[in-house]
Design an enzyme around this catalytic site. Sequence first.
Site, short mmCIF file in Angstrom:
data_model
loop_
_atom_site.label_atom_id
_atom_site.label_comp_id
_atom_site.label_asym_id
_atom_site.label_seq_id
_atom_site.Cartn_x
_atom_site.Cartn_y
_atom_site.Cartn_z
N ASN A 7 11.83 7.88 -28.26
CA ASN A 7 11.26 9.04 -28.51
C ASN A 7 10.13 8.42 -29.38
O ASN A 7 9.97 7.95 -30.69
CB ASN A 7 12.00 9.91 -29.40
CG ASN A 7 11.22 11.07 -29.73
OD1 ASN A 7 9.99 11.44 -29.56
ND2 ASN A 7 12.04 12.28 -30.28
N ARG A 78 12.08 10.70 -24.09
CA ARG A 78 11.84 11.95 -24.14
C ARG A 78 10.28 12.21 -24.13
O ARG A 78 9.45 11.53 -24.55
CB ARG A 78 12.11 12.39 -25.72
CG ARG A 78 11.69 13.77 -26.18
CD ARG A 78 12.21 13.98 -27.34
NE ARG A 78 11.94 15.53 -27.61
CZ ARG A 78 11.27 15.93 -28.52
NH1 ARG A 78 10.52 15.28 -29.25
NH2 ARG A 78 10.89 17.43 -28.63
N HIS A 167 11.75 22.46 -26.42
CA HIS A 167 13.16 22.31 -26.82
C HIS A 167 13.98 22.50 -25.31
O HIS A 167 15.09 22.96 -25.55
CB HIS A 167 13.37 23.44 -27.79
CG HIS A 167 12.83 23.24 -29.12
ND1 HIS A 167 12.64 24.37 -30.01
CD2 HIS A 167 12.56 21.99 -29.86
CE1 HIS A 167 12.22 23.97 -30.99
NE2 HIS A 167 12.34 22.53 -30.96
N HIS A 195 17.26 27.85 -31.36
CA HIS A 195 17.19 26.40 -31.71
C HIS A 195 16.27 26.18 -33.03
O HIS A 195 15.09 26.43 -32.70
CB HIS A 195 16.49 25.64 -30.55
CG HIS A 195 16.23 24.28 -31.12
ND1 HIS A 195 17.02 23.11 -30.40
CD2 HIS A 195 15.37 23.61 -32.12
CE1 HIS A 195 16.40 21.87 -30.98
NE2 HIS A 195 15.76 22.00 -32.03
N GLY A 197 15.28 24.34 -35.85
CA GLY A 197 14.93 22.98 -36.80
C GLY A 197 13.68 23.22 -37.57
O GLY A 197 13.31 24.39 -37.92
N ASN A 198 12.83 22.07 -37.67
CA ASN A 198 11.58 22.21 -38.35
C ASN A 198 10.87 22.94 -37.46
O ASN A 198 9.92 23.92 -37.97
CB ASN A 198 11.14 20.98 -38.67
CG ASN A 198 11.58 20.25 -39.97
OD1 ASN A 198 12.03 20.93 -40.91
ND2 ASN A 198 12.05 19.12 -39.64
N ARG A 228 4.95 26.17 -39.24
CA ARG A 228 4.15 26.89 -38.11
C ARG A 228 4.33 28.36 -38.42
O ARG A 228 5.36 28.53 -38.58
CB ARG A 228 4.49 26.40 -36.77
CG ARG A 228 4.18 25.02 -36.62
CD ARG A 228 4.65 24.65 -35.26
NE ARG A 228 4.79 23.27 -34.88
CZ ARG A 228 5.88 22.76 -34.21
NH1 ARG A 228 6.65 23.54 -33.52
NH2 ARG A 228 5.89 21.55 -34.22
N ARG A 270 16.59 24.41 -46.73
CA ARG A 270 17.78 24.30 -47.77
C ARG A 270 17.27 24.79 -49.18
O ARG A 270 17.77 25.74 -49.76
CB ARG A 270 18.29 22.99 -47.83
CG ARG A 270 19.87 23.02 -48.13
CD ARG A 270 20.45 21.59 -47.91
NE ARG A 270 19.68 20.78 -47.02
CZ ARG A 270 19.80 19.53 -46.70
NH1 ARG A 270 21.09 18.95 -47.00
NH2 ARG A 270 18.90 18.96 -45.67
N ILE A 317 18.82 24.07 -38.90
CA ILE A 317 19.08 25.40 -39.59
C ILE A 317 20.13 26.04 -39.15
O ILE A 317 21.32 26.47 -39.61
CB ILE A 317 17.82 26.14 -39.73
CG1 ILE A 317 16.73 25.21 -40.53
CG2 ILE A 317 18.16 27.47 -40.17
CD1 ILE A 317 15.43 25.99 -40.36
N GLU A 370 20.01 15.93 -28.58
CA GLU A 370 19.06 15.50 -27.56
C GLU A 370 19.08 14.28 -27.02
O GLU A 370 18.92 14.09 -25.98
CB GLU A 370 17.71 16.03 -28.06
CG GLU A 370 17.32 17.39 -28.24
CD GLU A 370 16.16 17.81 -29.09
OE1 GLU A 370 16.28 17.59 -30.27
OE2 GLU A 370 15.19 18.40 -28.42
P1 ADP Z 1 13.72 18.71 -36.45
O1 ADP Z 1 13.21 19.94 -35.78
O2 ADP Z 1 12.79 18.01 -37.02
O3 ADP Z 1 14.75 18.08 -35.44
P2 ADP Z 1 16.20 19.80 -37.71
O4 ADP Z 1 16.96 20.02 -36.47
O5 ADP Z 1 16.57 18.21 -38.51
O6 ADP Z 1 14.61 19.45 -37.50
O7 ADP Z 1 16.29 20.71 -38.83
C1 ADP Z 1 15.60 20.62 -40.40
C2 ADP Z 1 15.90 21.97 -40.92
O8 ADP Z 1 17.58 21.90 -41.07
C3 ADP Z 1 15.29 21.80 -42.34
O9 ADP Z 1 14.76 23.04 -42.45
C4 ADP Z 1 16.68 21.75 -42.91
O10 ADP Z 1 16.52 22.41 -44.43
C5 ADP Z 1 17.49 22.38 -42.46
N1 ADP Z 1 18.82 22.07 -42.75
C6 ADP Z 1 19.43 20.94 -42.73
N2 ADP Z 1 20.81 20.92 -43.30
C7 ADP Z 1 20.95 22.18 -43.84
C8 ADP Z 1 21.97 22.52 -44.79
N3 ADP Z 1 22.96 22.09 -45.07
N4 ADP Z 1 21.54 24.03 -45.04
C9 ADP Z 1 20.36 24.62 -44.50
N5 ADP Z 1 19.29 24.20 -44.10
C10 ADP Z 1 19.67 22.73 -43.56
#
Ligand code: ADP
Length: 386
Positions: A7, A78, A167, A195, A197-198, A228, A270, A317, A370
């Site tokens: 990646n 990727r 995604h 999905h 995540g960030n 975003r 979190r 998340i 992924e």
């Molecule tokens: P990316 O899109 O960078 O791959 P991830 O899938 O790793 O992102 O997701 C990151 C998000 O997941 C962040 O907002 C983080 O706070 C949240 N996250 C990770 N672990 C937890 C948890 N135990 N409780 C709540 N949110 C979490």
Amino acid sequence: MLVLVINSGSSSLKYQVRDVAAGTVLTEGLIEKIGMGNGGGGDGEPVGPRDHAEALEQVDAAIHEELGDQELGAVGHRVVHGGERFAEPVLIDNEITRAIERLNPLAPLHNPANVLGIRAITRKWPKMPQVAVFDTAFHRTLPEHAWRYAVPDELYTNHGIRRYGFHGTSNEYVARRSAALLDLPVEEFDGVIAHLGNGASVTAIRGGRSVDTSMGFTPLEGLVMGTRSGDLDPSILVFLGRAGWTPEDIDTMLNRESGLKGLAGNNDMRSVVEASESGNDKATMALAVASYRLAKYIGGYHVAVGGAKALVFTAGIGENSQQFRAQVADRLGALGIELDAGLNAGRSKEPRVISTPQSAIPVLVVPTDEERAIAEATAAVVSSIR
Ligand code: ADP
């Protein structure tokens, strides 16, 4: 087959070596600060590798130590943007590399970096089969009424402005695993996958195929994300432009300073949940905006798929935040969705059901992977041509 999954970002290179048959990770790592050295080798911060080729030398040294005399069978990349051309993973040759490069204007931060990674491997291991796995490919099945924006046709024909969606690799993998959990062939899986995540997106799956998705021309559209904004009235941008904001100002604000960060001052879910639980009103409001936006999409996509058979949460998340899942589910009472508090609070790396038996449709948590999906797709392409 051992597959090296790459990646490649503009200044970073993430890698994983996977044994596809065994489903295991042999080694992984991240090389950062590529091209950020001062070249003079002065003192201060240690400098990163000069370019992607030098980063690859570091990867080679690191994996050589782990792998000993086992050999890599292929490299899977990727690739963020496959435009309208790529609907599935492809074996890379010079023509494919140039085609990925021609898509640079659609993903100016990502595709050029992907091409650097591909060229570095081609130079170092000219005989190594390389496969490109595109983040947009799974969404090539969107019907025109879902991918069209209601703007003059020339924006599409001259500039490729349409919904592409992202995604895709995660969605394809999670759809397959969700169908398996429900004991359905994937061709019979109708559902909604969130999905989260960030970057966050939600996708409508009908018959195992993507029929709508919330990210659009870029990953900015749709849900409230870490930094975003997701959806907003496009006139706001015109307004800001007239007020003197430059395109770069607007881009930075929407992609880096908005979302949870803009609303709650923190982009990490979190931390936002913790702040809300200790009485921070802005954090509570941010969670309400984000969960409400997602619930509206889920309602819409329930219609788009002709009645979802499941709602699926995945990514950081989606897999880990029981609080956010509960807030979303609370807004979905009209669909007859009901979470089981005990199951929702459970933790596991395995796909699982978190709804009550009375829930109109099951709610699932299905961990995404992924890299695994890319490794499997790469091995499948390489095996099919042997
Ligand atoms: P990316 O899109 O960078 O791959 P991830 O899938 O790793 O992102 O997701 C990151 C998000 O997941 C962040 O907002 C983080 O706070 C949240 N996250 C990770 N672990 C937890 C948890 N135990 N409780 C709540 N949110 C979490």
